[in-house]
Design a protein around this motif. Structure first.
Motif: not given
Lengths: 337, 160
Positions: A136, B36-37, B40
Protein backbone atom coordinates in the motif's frame (compact mmCIF):
# COMPACT_ATOMS: atom_id res chain seq x y z
CA UNK A 1 -68.10 42.63 29.26
CA UNK A 2 -70.04 44.50 31.86
CA UNK A 3 -69.83 43.54 35.55
CA UNK A 4 -73.02 41.95 36.84
CA UNK A 5 -74.07 39.84 39.83
CA UNK A 6 -73.57 36.80 37.63
CA UNK A 7 -69.97 37.35 36.64
CA UNK A 8 -68.43 39.48 39.40
CA UNK A 9 -66.24 36.54 40.66
CA UNK A 10 -64.23 36.64 37.45
CA UNK A 11 -63.53 40.32 38.01
CA UNK A 12 -62.55 39.69 41.61
CA UNK A 13 -60.02 37.01 40.61
CA UNK A 14 -58.66 39.11 37.79
CA UNK A 15 -58.24 42.03 40.17
CA UNK A 16 -56.24 39.97 42.70
CA UNK A 17 -54.21 38.42 39.94
CA UNK A 18 -53.45 41.92 38.65
CA UNK A 19 -55.09 41.34 35.31
CA UNK A 20 -57.46 44.33 35.37
CA UNK A 21 -56.49 47.63 33.85
CA UNK A 22 -57.17 50.95 35.47
CA UNK A 23 -60.56 51.61 33.82
CA UNK A 24 -61.75 48.09 34.69
CA UNK A 25 -60.64 48.51 38.28
CA UNK A 26 -62.61 51.76 38.50
CA UNK A 27 -65.58 50.01 37.01
CA UNK A 28 -65.20 47.20 39.61
CA UNK A 29 -65.07 49.61 42.55
CA UNK A 30 -68.15 51.49 41.29
CA UNK A 31 -69.95 48.16 41.08
CA UNK A 32 -68.94 47.30 44.68
CA UNK A 33 -70.17 50.70 45.93
CA UNK A 34 -73.55 49.92 44.47
CA UNK A 35 -73.58 46.38 45.97
CA UNK A 36 -72.47 46.48 49.68
CA UNK A 37 -73.03 42.73 50.22
CA UNK A 38 -70.64 41.90 47.41
CA UNK A 39 -68.17 44.41 48.79
CA UNK A 40 -67.94 42.32 52.01
CA UNK A 41 -67.23 39.25 49.93
CA UNK A 42 -64.58 41.21 48.00
CA UNK A 43 -62.87 42.21 51.25
CA UNK A 44 -62.73 38.53 52.28
CA UNK A 45 -60.85 37.88 49.02
CA UNK A 46 -58.63 40.78 49.81
CA UNK A 47 -57.43 39.24 53.09
CA UNK A 48 -56.36 36.19 51.18
CA UNK A 49 -55.92 33.99 54.16
CA UNK A 50 -58.79 31.73 53.35
CA UNK A 51 -58.15 31.33 49.70
CA UNK A 52 -54.32 31.13 49.38
CA UNK A 53 -52.57 27.77 49.66
CA UNK A 54 -49.42 27.66 51.72
CA UNK A 55 -46.65 25.41 50.26
CA UNK A 56 -45.96 22.25 52.21
CA UNK A 57 -42.55 22.08 53.83
CA UNK A 58 -42.28 18.32 53.39
CA UNK A 59 -39.48 17.04 51.10
CA UNK A 60 -38.96 13.89 49.03
CA UNK A 61 -36.26 11.97 50.81
CA UNK A 62 -35.26 9.64 47.98
CA UNK A 63 -34.18 12.12 45.38
CA UNK A 64 -30.94 10.25 44.76
CA UNK A 65 -32.89 7.26 43.47
CA UNK A 66 -34.34 9.36 40.71
CA UNK A 67 -31.11 11.04 39.68
CA UNK A 68 -29.14 10.00 36.63
CA UNK A 69 -25.40 10.06 36.28
CA UNK A 70 -24.05 12.91 34.21
CA UNK A 71 -23.51 10.90 31.03
CA UNK A 72 -24.39 7.35 31.74
CA UNK A 73 -28.05 6.65 31.46
CA UNK A 74 -27.84 3.00 32.30
CA UNK A 75 -30.10 1.41 34.81
CA UNK A 76 -27.87 -1.58 35.37
CA UNK A 77 -24.89 0.50 36.44
CA UNK A 78 -25.01 1.12 40.13
CA UNK A 79 -23.52 4.19 41.69
CA UNK A 80 -20.61 2.14 43.05
CA UNK A 81 -19.86 0.63 39.66
CA UNK A 82 -20.07 4.06 38.11
CA UNK A 83 -17.51 5.41 40.55
CA UNK A 84 -15.17 2.48 39.98
CA UNK A 85 -15.35 2.72 36.20
CA UNK A 86 -14.95 6.49 36.33
CA UNK A 87 -11.79 5.99 38.33
CA UNK A 88 -10.52 3.39 35.88
CA UNK A 89 -11.32 5.72 32.97
CA UNK A 90 -9.65 8.63 34.79
CA UNK A 91 -12.92 10.46 34.52
CA UNK A 92 -13.67 10.88 38.19
CA UNK A 93 -14.24 14.14 40.06
CA UNK A 94 -12.40 14.84 43.33
CA UNK A 95 -15.50 14.49 45.49
CA UNK A 96 -16.37 11.22 43.74
CA UNK A 97 -12.83 10.00 44.30
CA UNK A 98 -13.16 10.68 48.01
CA UNK A 99 -16.48 8.88 48.08
CA UNK A 100 -14.93 5.90 46.29
CA UNK A 101 -11.94 5.76 48.61
CA UNK A 102 -14.22 5.71 51.61
CA UNK A 103 -16.25 2.92 50.08
CA UNK A 104 -13.20 0.84 49.30
CA UNK A 105 -11.80 1.34 52.77
CA UNK A 106 -14.98 0.35 54.50
CA UNK A 107 -16.02 -2.54 52.30
CA UNK A 108 -13.61 -5.35 51.26
CA UNK A 109 -16.14 -6.69 48.77
CA UNK A 110 -16.07 -3.38 46.95
CA UNK A 111 -12.30 -3.62 46.81
CA UNK A 112 -12.52 -6.98 45.01
CA UNK A 113 -14.98 -5.52 42.55
CA UNK A 114 -12.65 -2.60 42.00
CA UNK A 115 -9.78 -4.99 41.24
CA UNK A 116 -11.95 -6.85 38.76
CA UNK A 117 -12.71 -3.62 36.92
CA UNK A 118 -8.98 -2.96 36.78
CA UNK A 119 -8.52 -6.23 34.93
CA UNK A 120 -10.96 -5.31 32.18
CA UNK A 121 -8.39 -3.05 30.54
CA UNK A 122 -7.48 -4.58 27.20
CA UNK A 123 -3.89 -4.73 25.98
CA UNK A 124 -3.18 -5.03 22.30
CA UNK A 125 -1.31 -8.00 20.95
CA UNK A 126 1.97 -6.69 19.57
CA UNK A 127 2.41 -9.89 17.57
CA UNK A 128 -0.38 -8.83 15.28
CA UNK A 129 1.19 -6.89 12.44
CA UNK A 130 0.04 -5.77 9.06
CA UNK A 131 2.35 -7.62 6.68
CA UNK A 132 1.35 -5.87 3.50
CA UNK A 133 2.73 -2.43 4.15
CA UNK A 134 4.82 -2.45 1.00
CA UNK A 135 1.75 -3.15 -1.10
CA UNK A 136 0.00 0.00 0.00
CA UNK A 137 3.00 2.27 -0.03
CA UNK A 138 3.31 4.68 -2.92
CA UNK A 139 6.33 5.79 -4.89
CA UNK A 140 6.60 8.72 -7.18
CA UNK A 141 9.65 9.16 -9.41
CA UNK A 142 11.24 12.59 -9.36
CA UNK A 143 10.56 14.65 -12.49
CA UNK A 144 14.18 14.45 -13.61
CA UNK A 145 14.10 10.66 -13.41
CA UNK A 146 10.91 10.52 -15.44
CA UNK A 147 12.39 12.69 -18.16
CA UNK A 148 15.57 10.65 -18.28
CA UNK A 149 13.62 7.39 -18.38
CA UNK A 150 11.36 8.64 -21.12
CA UNK A 151 14.31 9.94 -23.11
CA UNK A 152 16.11 6.63 -22.98
CA UNK A 153 12.90 4.73 -23.76
CA UNK A 154 12.11 6.90 -26.77
CA UNK A 155 15.63 6.76 -28.14
CA UNK A 156 15.82 3.01 -27.62
CA UNK A 157 12.48 2.58 -29.37
CA UNK A 158 13.70 4.55 -32.35
CA UNK A 159 16.90 2.55 -32.42
CA UNK A 160 15.09 -0.79 -32.29
CA UNK A 161 12.72 0.33 -35.00
CA UNK A 162 15.60 1.07 -37.32
CA UNK A 163 17.39 -2.18 -36.53
CA UNK A 164 14.18 -4.05 -37.19
CA UNK A 165 13.74 -2.29 -40.52
CA UNK A 166 17.29 -3.12 -41.58
CA UNK A 167 16.77 -6.76 -40.70
CA UNK A 168 13.67 -6.70 -42.81
CA UNK A 169 15.63 -5.36 -45.77
CA UNK A 170 18.18 -8.15 -45.25
CA UNK A 171 15.46 -10.73 -45.46
CA UNK A 172 14.25 -9.18 -48.71
CA UNK A 173 17.70 -9.46 -50.22
CA UNK A 174 17.92 -13.13 -49.34
CA UNK A 175 15.09 -13.85 -51.80
CA UNK A 176 12.49 -16.55 -51.63
CA UNK A 177 12.68 -20.08 -52.83
CA UNK A 178 9.94 -22.60 -52.89
CA UNK A 179 6.26 -22.25 -53.10
CA UNK A 180 5.15 -18.69 -52.45
CA UNK A 181 1.63 -17.53 -52.12
CA UNK A 182 0.68 -13.93 -51.61
CA UNK A 183 -2.67 -12.55 -50.66
CA UNK A 184 -3.96 -9.06 -50.89
CA UNK A 185 -7.23 -7.25 -50.58
CA UNK A 186 -7.74 -4.23 -52.76
CA UNK A 187 -10.08 -1.30 -52.81
CA UNK A 188 -12.21 -3.15 -55.33
CA UNK A 189 -12.88 -5.79 -52.71
CA UNK A 190 -11.10 -8.44 -54.74
CA UNK A 191 -8.84 -11.06 -53.34
CA UNK A 192 -6.03 -12.22 -55.53
CA UNK A 193 -4.08 -15.37 -54.95
CA UNK A 194 -0.96 -15.59 -57.05
CA UNK A 195 1.22 -18.57 -57.01
CA UNK A 196 4.90 -18.69 -57.88
CA UNK A 197 6.96 -21.82 -57.94
CA UNK A 198 10.57 -21.01 -58.69
CA UNK A 199 11.60 -24.64 -58.42
CA UNK A 200 8.72 -25.81 -60.56
CA UNK A 201 8.42 -24.37 -64.06
CA UNK A 202 4.84 -25.36 -64.53
CA UNK A 203 4.07 -21.69 -65.14
CA UNK A 204 5.76 -19.65 -67.84
CA UNK A 205 7.95 -16.65 -67.01
CA UNK A 206 5.22 -14.09 -67.46
CA UNK A 207 3.13 -15.89 -64.89
CA UNK A 208 5.74 -15.78 -62.16
CA UNK A 209 4.53 -13.40 -59.55
CA UNK A 210 7.27 -13.14 -57.01
CA UNK A 211 7.15 -11.56 -53.61
CA UNK A 212 9.04 -8.48 -54.81
CA UNK A 213 6.61 -7.99 -57.62
CA UNK A 214 3.73 -8.37 -55.30
CA UNK A 215 5.20 -5.86 -52.94
CA UNK A 216 5.78 -3.43 -55.71
CA UNK A 217 2.33 -3.97 -57.03
CA UNK A 218 0.73 -3.44 -53.68
CA UNK A 219 2.65 -0.26 -53.17
CA UNK A 220 1.55 1.00 -56.52
CA UNK A 221 -2.01 -0.04 -56.28
CA UNK A 222 -2.73 0.92 -52.74
CA UNK A 223 -4.32 4.15 -53.90
CA UNK A 224 -5.08 3.18 -57.47
CA UNK A 225 -8.35 2.40 -59.14
CA UNK A 226 -9.96 -0.90 -59.96
CA UNK A 227 -8.89 -0.63 -63.58
CA UNK A 228 -5.29 -1.35 -62.70
CA UNK A 229 -6.40 -4.46 -60.90
CA UNK A 230 -8.31 -5.51 -63.96
CA UNK A 231 -5.26 -5.02 -66.17
CA UNK A 232 -3.25 -7.24 -63.87
CA UNK A 233 -5.94 -9.84 -63.97
CA UNK A 234 -6.01 -9.57 -67.76
CA UNK A 235 -2.25 -10.19 -67.96
CA UNK A 236 -2.52 -13.49 -66.20
CA UNK A 237 -6.00 -14.27 -67.32
CA UNK A 238 -5.08 -17.42 -69.21
CA UNK A 239 -3.70 -19.11 -66.13
CA UNK A 240 -6.32 -18.06 -63.62
CA UNK A 241 -9.87 -19.00 -63.15
CA UNK A 242 -12.27 -16.92 -61.23
CA UNK A 243 -14.31 -18.54 -58.50
CA UNK A 244 -16.88 -17.26 -56.07
CA UNK A 245 -16.08 -17.61 -52.40
CA UNK A 246 -18.38 -17.06 -49.45
CA UNK A 247 -16.78 -13.76 -48.65
CA UNK A 248 -18.90 -10.75 -49.21
CA UNK A 249 -17.95 -8.75 -52.34
CA UNK A 250 -14.75 -10.67 -52.91
CA UNK A 251 -13.45 -12.71 -55.82
CA UNK A 252 -10.48 -15.01 -55.85
CA UNK A 253 -8.34 -15.81 -58.86
CA UNK A 254 -6.42 -19.04 -58.61
CA UNK A 255 -4.08 -20.87 -60.90
CA UNK A 256 -5.86 -23.20 -63.26
CA UNK A 257 -3.48 -26.01 -62.42
CA UNK A 258 -4.19 -26.04 -58.71
CA UNK A 259 -7.25 -27.21 -56.93
CA UNK A 260 -8.85 -25.03 -54.28
CA UNK A 261 -7.64 -27.08 -51.30
CA UNK A 262 -4.01 -26.45 -52.13
CA UNK A 263 -4.61 -22.73 -51.82
CA UNK A 264 -6.03 -22.68 -48.34
CA UNK A 265 -4.70 -19.91 -46.19
CA UNK A 266 -3.17 -22.43 -43.78
CA UNK A 267 -0.72 -23.37 -46.49
CA UNK A 268 0.49 -19.83 -46.85
CA UNK A 269 3.94 -19.36 -45.49
CA UNK A 270 3.90 -16.88 -42.67
CA UNK A 271 7.32 -15.61 -43.65
CA UNK A 272 5.91 -14.22 -46.84
CA UNK A 273 2.95 -12.55 -45.30
CA UNK A 274 5.02 -10.68 -42.73
CA UNK A 275 7.25 -8.82 -45.18
CA UNK A 276 4.26 -8.04 -47.31
CA UNK A 277 2.68 -6.23 -44.36
CA UNK A 278 5.94 -4.53 -43.57
CA UNK A 279 6.34 -3.40 -47.13
CA UNK A 280 3.87 -0.67 -46.35
CA UNK A 281 6.38 0.68 -43.89
CA UNK A 282 9.18 0.57 -46.44
CA UNK A 283 7.67 3.46 -48.29
CA UNK A 284 8.13 5.64 -45.28
CA UNK A 285 11.58 6.90 -44.51
CA UNK A 286 12.12 5.33 -41.13
CA UNK A 287 15.49 6.89 -40.84
CA UNK A 288 13.95 10.33 -41.06
CA UNK A 289 11.37 9.38 -38.41
CA UNK A 290 14.03 8.10 -36.08
CA UNK A 291 16.22 11.15 -36.55
CA UNK A 292 13.29 13.47 -36.00
CA UNK A 293 12.28 11.53 -32.92
CA UNK A 294 15.72 11.77 -31.39
CA UNK A 295 15.99 15.46 -32.22
CA UNK A 296 12.59 16.13 -30.70
CA UNK A 297 13.49 14.34 -27.51
CA UNK A 298 16.75 16.23 -27.34
CA UNK A 299 14.84 19.48 -27.65
CA UNK A 300 12.15 18.55 -25.13
CA UNK A 301 14.35 16.93 -22.55
CA UNK A 302 17.51 18.94 -23.20
CA UNK A 303 19.48 15.74 -23.71
CA UNK A 304 22.27 14.86 -26.06
CA UNK A 305 21.14 11.60 -27.66
CA UNK A 306 22.53 11.04 -31.14
CA UNK A 307 21.79 8.62 -33.94
CA UNK A 308 24.41 8.11 -36.67
CA UNK A 309 24.86 5.83 -39.66
CA UNK A 310 27.57 4.98 -42.14
CA UNK A 311 26.93 4.07 -45.75
CA UNK A 312 28.97 1.71 -47.91
CA UNK A 313 29.98 2.26 -51.51
CA UNK A 314 26.75 0.75 -52.80
CA UNK A 315 24.70 3.15 -50.77
CA UNK A 316 23.59 0.59 -48.21
CA UNK A 317 23.87 1.14 -44.48
CA UNK A 318 27.10 -0.36 -43.19
CA UNK A 319 26.97 0.68 -39.56
CA UNK A 320 24.37 2.21 -37.31
CA UNK A 321 25.09 3.71 -33.89
CA UNK A 322 23.17 5.35 -31.11
CA UNK A 323 24.60 7.14 -28.08
CA UNK A 324 23.09 8.75 -25.04
CA UNK A 325 24.95 10.04 -21.99
CA UNK A 326 27.92 7.76 -22.47
CA UNK A 327 25.79 4.75 -23.42
CA UNK A 328 26.44 3.54 -26.97
CA UNK A 329 24.73 0.99 -29.15
CA UNK A 330 25.96 0.06 -32.59
CA UNK A 331 25.19 -2.51 -35.24
CA UNK A 332 27.25 -3.44 -38.29
CA UNK A 333 25.75 -4.89 -41.46
CA UNK A 334 27.05 -7.13 -44.18
CA UNK A 335 29.38 -5.11 -46.32
CA UNK A 336 28.62 -7.20 -49.40
CA UNK A 337 25.06 -6.01 -49.57
CA UNK B 1 -0.12 15.20 2.40
CA UNK B 2 3.02 14.17 0.58
CA UNK B 3 3.92 10.68 -0.57
CA UNK B 4 6.48 10.49 2.19
CA UNK B 5 3.91 11.43 4.82
CA UNK B 6 1.53 8.88 3.40
CA UNK B 7 4.17 6.16 3.56
CA UNK B 8 5.05 7.19 7.09
CA UNK B 9 1.41 6.77 8.04
CA UNK B 10 1.57 3.25 6.58
CA UNK B 11 4.48 2.43 8.85
CA UNK B 12 2.95 4.11 11.86
CA UNK B 13 -0.72 3.20 11.78
CA UNK B 14 -1.34 0.22 9.54
CA UNK B 15 -0.63 -2.23 12.38
CA UNK B 16 -3.06 -0.39 14.64
CA UNK B 17 -5.83 -0.26 12.06
CA UNK B 18 -5.31 -3.89 11.12
CA UNK B 19 -5.30 -4.98 14.76
CA UNK B 20 -8.45 -3.02 15.52
CA UNK B 21 -10.32 -4.51 12.59
CA UNK B 22 -8.98 -8.00 13.14
CA UNK B 23 -10.14 -7.97 16.75
CA UNK B 24 -13.53 -6.77 15.61
CA UNK B 25 -14.21 -9.09 12.69
CA UNK B 26 -11.98 -12.04 13.60
CA UNK B 27 -11.07 -12.59 9.96
CA UNK B 28 -7.56 -11.92 8.66
CA UNK B 29 -8.53 -11.52 5.02
CA UNK B 30 -11.30 -9.08 5.79
CA UNK B 31 -9.06 -7.17 8.16
CA UNK B 32 -6.41 -6.97 5.44
CA UNK B 33 -8.93 -5.83 2.83
CA UNK B 34 -10.44 -3.20 5.07
CA UNK B 35 -7.00 -1.88 6.00
CA UNK B 36 -6.02 -1.67 2.34
CA UNK B 37 -9.32 0.02 1.49
CA UNK B 38 -8.77 2.57 4.21
CA UNK B 39 -5.34 3.46 2.89
CA UNK B 40 -6.68 3.57 -0.65
CA UNK B 41 -9.28 6.10 0.47
CA UNK B 42 -6.62 8.03 2.32
CA UNK B 43 -4.50 8.16 -0.84
CA UNK B 44 -7.43 9.34 -2.91
CA UNK B 45 -8.28 12.03 -0.37
CA UNK B 46 -4.72 12.81 0.63
CA UNK B 47 -5.02 16.43 -0.45
CA UNK B 48 -8.06 17.09 1.73
CA UNK B 49 -7.04 15.08 4.81
CA UNK B 50 -5.28 17.05 7.50
CA UNK B 51 -2.01 15.30 8.23
CA UNK B 52 -2.59 15.79 11.96
CA UNK B 53 -5.78 13.77 11.68
CA UNK B 54 -4.56 10.97 9.47
CA UNK B 55 -4.84 8.36 12.21
CA UNK B 56 -8.40 9.35 13.08
CA UNK B 57 -9.28 9.38 9.40
CA UNK B 58 -7.92 5.87 8.95
CA UNK B 59 -9.71 4.52 11.98
CA UNK B 60 -12.93 6.24 11.03
CA UNK B 61 -12.78 4.91 7.48
CA UNK B 62 -11.89 1.43 8.64
CA UNK B 63 -14.62 1.43 11.27
CA UNK B 64 -17.35 2.49 8.86
CA UNK B 65 -16.15 0.11 6.17
CA UNK B 66 -16.26 -2.67 8.72
CA UNK B 67 -19.76 -1.73 9.91
CA UNK B 68 -20.97 -1.58 6.30
CA UNK B 69 -19.45 -4.96 5.61
CA UNK B 70 -20.99 -6.51 8.70
CA UNK B 71 -24.40 -5.11 7.85
CA UNK B 72 -24.03 -6.23 4.26
CA UNK B 73 -23.24 -9.72 5.33
CA UNK B 74 -26.05 -9.61 7.84
CA UNK B 75 -23.81 -10.89 10.52
CA UNK B 76 -24.65 -8.09 12.83
CA UNK B 77 -25.88 -9.68 16.04
CA UNK B 78 -27.06 -7.81 19.04
CA UNK B 79 -25.60 -9.25 22.19
CA UNK B 80 -26.58 -6.24 24.18
CA UNK B 81 -28.69 -8.13 26.66
CA UNK B 82 -26.91 -11.42 26.40
CA UNK B 83 -24.70 -12.40 29.28
CA UNK B 84 -23.54 -15.82 28.35
CA UNK B 85 -21.82 -18.11 30.74
CA UNK B 86 -18.10 -17.83 30.03
CA UNK B 87 -16.42 -20.96 28.83
CA UNK B 88 -12.82 -21.66 29.70
CA UNK B 89 -10.19 -24.30 29.36
CA UNK B 90 -7.40 -24.90 31.80
CA UNK B 91 -4.72 -23.97 29.27
CA UNK B 92 -6.60 -20.87 28.18
CA UNK B 93 -6.63 -18.97 31.41
CA UNK B 94 -4.50 -16.05 30.36
CA UNK B 95 -6.46 -12.98 31.35
CA UNK B 96 -5.97 -11.14 28.06
CA UNK B 97 -7.07 -14.18 26.09
CA UNK B 98 -10.17 -14.42 28.22
CA UNK B 99 -10.84 -10.74 27.72
CA UNK B 100 -10.38 -11.01 23.99
CA UNK B 101 -12.80 -13.87 23.83
CA UNK B 102 -15.17 -11.84 26.00
CA UNK B 103 -15.14 -8.81 23.72
CA UNK B 104 -16.32 -11.00 20.87
CA UNK B 105 -19.56 -11.31 22.77
CA UNK B 106 -20.06 -7.57 22.90
CA UNK B 107 -22.28 -5.71 20.42
CA UNK B 108 -20.33 -4.16 17.56
CA UNK B 109 -20.60 -0.61 18.85
CA UNK B 110 -19.43 -1.50 22.33
CA UNK B 111 -16.64 -3.67 20.95
CA UNK B 112 -15.37 -0.89 18.70
CA UNK B 113 -15.39 1.82 21.35
CA UNK B 114 -13.71 -0.33 23.99
CA UNK B 115 -11.01 -1.36 21.52
CA UNK B 116 -10.40 2.22 20.49
CA UNK B 117 -10.33 3.27 24.10
CA UNK B 118 -7.96 0.59 25.37
CA UNK B 119 -5.81 -0.08 22.31
CA UNK B 120 -5.40 3.44 21.05
CA UNK B 121 -6.11 5.36 24.24
CA UNK B 122 -8.52 7.64 22.42
CA UNK B 123 -10.62 10.13 24.40
CA UNK B 124 -14.41 10.02 24.34
CA UNK B 125 -14.36 12.97 21.95
CA UNK B 126 -11.97 11.27 19.55
CA UNK B 127 -13.95 8.03 19.61
CA UNK B 128 -17.06 10.08 19.00
CA UNK B 129 -15.45 11.66 15.94
CA UNK B 130 -14.36 8.29 14.60
CA UNK B 131 -17.59 6.41 15.17
CA UNK B 132 -19.98 9.34 14.68
CA UNK B 133 -21.62 8.42 17.97
CA UNK B 134 -22.30 11.11 20.57
CA UNK B 135 -19.88 11.44 23.45
CA UNK B 136 -22.63 10.34 25.82
CA UNK B 137 -23.20 7.21 23.75
CA UNK B 138 -19.49 6.48 23.66
CA UNK B 139 -19.22 6.78 27.41
CA UNK B 140 -22.31 4.68 27.94
CA UNK B 141 -20.99 1.94 25.66
CA UNK B 142 -17.63 1.92 27.40
CA UNK B 143 -19.25 1.69 30.82
CA UNK B 144 -21.57 -1.08 29.71
CA UNK B 145 -18.69 -2.96 28.16
CA UNK B 146 -16.67 -2.68 31.37
CA UNK B 147 -19.58 -4.02 33.38
CA UNK B 148 -19.91 -6.93 30.97
CA UNK B 149 -16.19 -7.72 31.00
CA UNK B 150 -16.04 -7.51 34.78
CA UNK B 151 -19.01 -9.81 35.00
CA UNK B 152 -17.37 -12.20 32.53
CA UNK B 153 -13.98 -12.48 34.21
CA UNK B 154 -15.60 -12.37 37.65
CA UNK B 155 -17.53 -15.54 36.86
CA UNK B 156 -14.35 -17.19 35.64
CA UNK B 157 -12.47 -16.29 38.78
CA UNK B 158 -15.23 -17.77 40.87
CA UNK B 159 -15.10 -20.99 38.88
CA UNK B 160 -11.31 -21.18 39.06
Amino acid sequence: MKITKHNYEIFFIDYFDGNLNESREKELFNFLDKNPLLKEEFECFDNGENVKLIPDSKVFAKKSMLKHNTFVDVQEISEIDYLMISDLEKDIKPEQKTQLDNLLASNPKCFNEYNLFGKTKLEYDSKIEFKYKNRIKRTLLPMGTIRTTLSIAAAATAFLLIINQLNFNDSLNEGNNGRNISLRNTNSKMALFSQSQNDNNSLNTSNKYTFKQATHKINNTINNSVSEQDSLNATNHSNYQEIKVPVKHERILISGTENINSLKIKNTEKKLLQPEDKSFISNVNLWAIAETGVKTWNAVTNSDASLNNKYNEKGGIEKLSFSYKGIKFSKSFNKNK
Amino acid sequence: MTVQEYNTSVNSFSDNVYRFILKSVKDKDKAKDITQDSYEKLWINRLSVDREKVKSYLFSTAYHTMIDMIRREKKFANYETVFEEPSYESENCDLQEILHSAIQKLPEDQKAVILLRDYEDYSYKEISDITKLSEAQVKTYIYRARIFLKHYIGKLENVI
